[in-house]
Design a protein around this motif. Sequence first.
Motif, PDB file in Angstrom:
ATOM      1  N   LEU A 104     -12.664  23.427 -41.646  1.00 40.31           N
ATOM      2  CA  LEU A 104     -11.660  22.369 -41.760  1.00 40.31           C
ATOM      3  C   LEU A 104     -10.653  22.469 -40.624  1.00 40.31           C
TER       4      LEU A 104
ATOM      5  N   ILE B 218     -15.431   8.370 -43.109  1.00 41.08           N
ATOM      6  CA  ILE B 218     -16.646   8.990 -42.575  1.00 41.08           C
ATOM      7  C   ILE B 218     -16.817  10.382 -43.180  1.00 41.08           C
ATOM      8  N   LEU B 219     -15.726  11.127 -43.181  1.00 39.59           N
ATOM      9  CA  LEU B 219     -15.795  12.474 -43.736  1.00 39.59           C
ATOM     10  C   LEU B 219     -16.172  12.431 -45.208  1.00 39.59           C
ATOM     11  N   ARG B 220     -15.611  11.443 -45.918  1.00 42.17           N
ATOM     12  CA  ARG B 220     -15.945  11.313 -47.334  1.00 42.17           C
ATOM     13  C   ARG B 220     -17.427  11.033 -47.498  1.00 42.17           C
ATOM     14  N   SER B 221     -17.979  10.142 -46.659  1.00 41.11           N
ATOM     15  CA  SER B 221     -19.386   9.788 -46.811  1.00 41.11           C
ATOM     16  C   SER B 221     -20.281  10.977 -46.482  1.00 41.11           C
ATOM     17  N   LEU B 222     -19.734  11.906 -45.696  1.00 39.66           N
ATOM     18  CA  LEU B 222     -20.513  13.085 -45.339  1.00 39.66           C
ATOM     19  C   LEU B 222     -20.286  14.226 -46.315  1.00 39.66           C
ATOM     20  N   GLY B 223     -19.582  13.917 -47.401  1.00 38.06           N
ATOM     21  CA  GLY B 223     -19.478  14.911 -48.451  1.00 38.06           C
ATOM     22  C   GLY B 223     -18.139  15.602 -48.552  1.00 38.06           C
ATOM     23  N   ALA B 224     -17.158  15.208 -47.703  1.00 36.86           N
ATOM     24  CA  ALA B 224     -15.836  15.812 -47.834  1.00 36.86           C
ATOM     25  C   ALA B 224     -15.221  15.338 -49.137  1.00 36.86           C
ATOM     26  N   ARG B 225     -14.705  16.292 -49.915  1.00 35.39           N
ATOM     27  CA  ARG B 225     -14.017  15.932 -51.146  1.00 35.39           C
ATOM     28  C   ARG B 225     -12.609  15.469 -50.791  1.00 35.39           C
ATOM     29  N   PRO B 226     -11.969  14.708 -51.677  1.00 36.55           N
ATOM     30  CA  PRO B 226     -10.595  14.271 -51.369  1.00 36.55           C
ATOM     31  C   PRO B 226      -9.659  15.413 -51.004  1.00 36.55           C
TER      32      PRO B 226
ATOM     33  N   HIS C 117     -10.461  17.996 -49.411  1.00 33.29           N
ATOM     34  CA  HIS C 117     -10.731  18.347 -48.015  1.00 33.29           C
ATOM     35  C   HIS C 117      -9.862  17.514 -47.089  1.00 33.29           C
TER      36      HIS C 117
ATOM     37  N   GLY D 149     -13.068   4.992 -50.772  1.00 34.52           N
ATOM     38  CA  GLY D 149     -14.424   5.431 -51.022  1.00 34.52           C
ATOM     39  C   GLY D 149     -15.210   5.502 -49.737  1.00 34.52           C
ATOM     40  N   LEU D 150     -16.402   4.940 -49.786  1.00 34.21           N
ATOM     41  CA  LEU D 150     -17.259   5.018 -48.611  1.00 34.21           C
ATOM     42  C   LEU D 150     -17.154   3.773 -47.761  1.00 34.21           C
TER      43      LEU D 150
ATOM     44  N   VAL E 148     -19.169   7.185 -55.741  1.00 32.69           N
ATOM     45  CA  VAL E 148     -17.753   7.011 -55.448  1.00 32.69           C
ATOM     46  C   VAL E 148     -17.104   6.179 -56.562  1.00 32.69           C
TER      47      VAL E 148
ATOM     48  N   ASP F  35     -19.181  13.947 -55.915  1.00 32.29           N
ATOM     49  CA  ASP F  35     -19.062  14.155 -54.465  1.00 32.29           C
ATOM     50  C   ASP F  35     -20.078  15.189 -53.998  1.00 32.29           C
TER      51      ASP F  35
ATOM     52  N   VAL G 236     -23.451  14.484 -51.432  1.00 32.41           N
ATOM     53  CA  VAL G 236     -23.734  15.100 -50.137  1.00 32.41           C
ATOM     54  C   VAL G 236     -24.976  15.988 -50.215  1.00 32.41           C
TER      55      VAL G 236
ATOM     56  N   PHE H 105     -20.377  20.573 -45.484  1.00 30.05           N
ATOM     57  CA  PHE H 105     -19.820  20.214 -46.790  1.00 30.05           C
ATOM     58  C   PHE H 105     -20.809  20.484 -47.926  1.00 30.05           C
TER      59      PHE H 105
END
Lengths: 421, 235
Positions: free
Chosen positions: A3, A324-332, A334, A416-417, B55, B79, B83, B111
């Motif tokens: 991070l 983008i980070l969220r779509s790649l799996g970053a949790r809120p 993060h 969201g995404l 989501v 989440d 991923v 992640f």
Amino acid sequence: MHLLRLALASLANRRFTALLTVFAIALSVCLLLAVERVRTEARASFASTLSGTDLIVGARSGPVNLLLYSVFRIGNATNNIRWESFRHFADHPRVKWAIPLSLGDSHRGYRVLGTTPAYFEHYRYGRQQPLALSEGRAFATDPFEVVLGAEVAEALHYQPGDELVLAHGVARLSLTRHEDKPFRVVGILGRTGTPVDRTLHINLAGMEALHVDWRGGVPARGGARIDAEQARRMALQPKVITAFLLGLDSKIATFAVQREINDYLGEPLLAILPGVALQELWSLMGTAEQALFVVSLCVVLTGLIGMLTAILASLNERRREMAILRSLGARPWHIAGLLVLEAFALTLAGVLLGLALLYLSILLAQGPLQAAYGLYLPFAAPSAYEWLLLGAILLAALPLGGVPAWRAYRQSLADGLSIRL
Amino acid sequence: MSTPLIELSDLGFAWPGQPELLDIPEFHLRRGETLFLKGPSGSGKTTLLGLLGGVQKPGRGHIRLLGTELGALSAAARDHFRVDHTGYIFQQFNLLPFLSVRANVELPCRFSRLRAERARQRHGSVERAAARLLEHLGLDAALLERRAAELSIGQQQRVAAARALIGQPELVIADEPTSALDADARQAFLDLLFAECREASASLLFVSHDQSLAGLFGRSLSLLELNRAARPREI
């Protein structure tokens, strides 16, 4: 760790704003530390205006008043004290040395101090430093010799050998000048950063000679006048002095001698401990000093709020980055952590740069400051208190970073995404 | 045949205070299948992808991904699940412009422990996996350390695909990934994508409004037919 690398890469992408933010924080940190250092050093140097002296004695008034006129050459004594009183205590068995001080005359705004060679021998300032002559010698037996403080010599461009005329009284524009009895500069003292620099030192006999033909506060006229040559041949024994400094043979005796002086039946006297009176005087000025500190704290706060503004302003344009980070799996969390890390990294960089700036300015200003104000800023590692301040600033960055973190957290939950451009 | 990869049944979803946007009685995607989903704007495409990504939570009905009921998971667990099992390719590719190509591709493995683990099992290390994927997708190894923003559109697209495929997620969702490409490049890119999906035995859910691509896929569906809420009301 990952991070942190992301946060740094993102910051590097906005390096111009980031650098400005870091610089603003650095300046404020530097200011805070500089104020803190000057404050500490000013207090230390103030407290060491006079050292080695156990008691200051003057006519009975207030301790601060006595300290002001005897050490700082500010204000005037309400009363003189008799020479016999001085002799009485100078010969006291516990007294190691005594320096009489006679004030009242001036030269172009600088005070003249009548004293004895004991002054050059026993007067101490700072960390028990004695007075040192940078040029010439101390005054000797001739009454019309003067030793200048460093600032006097520098400001008025006097050299050893020059002649000068003293004025009666301490007003800057004096009507009565001792034209008939000029003094010759025989020595110039090295800089001390204390009021000594602003003083002209003459022999007590010289002080007496100036006023030997005065009657009732005015100079004699016509035949009653006594010129310098005649005065030289006279026994110039002063009848009164303004104050005197005492050095005792042991610190333990201080309070006993102080009580003895205060109870002296010959005339009302006041003896004070210089350290105590200096502290008392400093506490009077403490308000200004604290105000300065508060102002610099506010500057730091301003720097941090500037950072907060910069981060908050970047949030909207970074919605995409967050999504983008969220779509790649970053949790809120993060995303929130990323922003807190960013704030922390900016502040840390600011603090480090601030320290660097501080040491750079100390390096540059050390000489001039010492010369002009007698203020010595040590090139030393931060004190425990300074570390504490820096730590507090870093800690403050965390809740501040929490503000944009919270907003980004909410934002990333809502977005969201879906990535808005 | 084992459980389908995606299973929707009796799904309904509405944004707060709005009429129902999605009403899908039944939909499924088998493992290894490539599906073309025609989704013009207004058909609820974005919302459906949001639901599949976990989501949003469905208002009613069920979404099962790999047999797991998404609605029953907590937000954090969804989440994680997303991923671990889904790779996304977006219309604008959505690379982080300030990261290197390699770092962009490796991001999902940062992640998702599961995907990092799979990448390691198959290629030895996450770095190796990223390099191999990019090589397969025809990207010069010299570009690996470049910043993503410096790449051409076509190159960015391949990086986005590599990012979706790393660590072999079971499902790859592509949302209009070819709209920025010309026809030839589109065909070439799709061929690469199919090949990589096959190799990783991933299912591909390809959402686009460009009907001309439909023939290349194993199956083709229209979201307008699927989603009852999007059909024009009968007068």
